[in-house]
Design a protein around this motif. Sequence first.
Motif: not given
Ligand code: AMP
Length: 210
Positions: A36, A52-53, A59, A85, A88, A158
């Motif tokens: 972010r 992607y996000m 990602v 996170g 993943r 998202d």
């Molecule tokens: P989060 O804040 O952990 O819910 O992450 C928000 C978004 O960032 C996710 O929906 C993905 O698009 C991306 N993201 C975060 N961490 C990863 C990861 N380890 N692998 C792939 N995409 C990620």
Amino acid sequence: MKLVLLGAPGAGKGTQAQILSEKLGAPMISTGNILRAAVKNETPVGLRAKAYMDAGELVPDEVIIGIMRERMAEPDCKNGYILDGMPRTIAQAEALEAGGVEVETALSIEISDEEIISRMSGRRICPECGATYHTVYEPPEKDGICGKCGHALTIRRDDEPETVKNRLRVYHAETEPLKDFYAARGKLRMVDNRNGIAETTKVICEALGL
Ligand code: AMP
């Protein structure tokens, strides 16, 4: 403590990681927060990750593995970390292993999809400092204002309902298999999400023997 937090989006990983980080004095490393910030600063990684996000997709592994490699090499990771996170995907978990990043415990916060969908509607984030709130479970002192930096809170793009459904689908397909990955290594612990942050912290601490 070298801990990985697993769980569906909205299970409370970020909140619990923040609490455990303060309690244990270990850095919390969140790829979501790193991404972010990259999007906000329009870095090459951010420009690549944004679409992607916004769609609730993952990602690509190669981008994440690059971020992980850089972050895990920082000196504050020497004695422990709480990974929120990430990994993943199985490929990311394998990359951590291959890079010599040790995982002692993978703790999965279990929660139903229905509960997630009702919860996500209340989630708020500070676009300035990344702090998270919830209108019901963790309201800021002043309505709509970050208690840490005073900036106005927003809804993550998202967290919109359709995107949440896609993120849950992606979680079950790509991330949930990590439970078997860590169970096979004798590292998996599971706790049920409780209604309330403190109650969930309590069951987590019990499961970790803290
Ligand atoms: P989060 O804040 O952990 O819910 O992450 C928000 C978004 O960032 C996710 O929906 C993905 O698009 C991306 N993201 C975060 N961490 C990863 C990861 N380890 N692998 C792939 N995409 C990620």
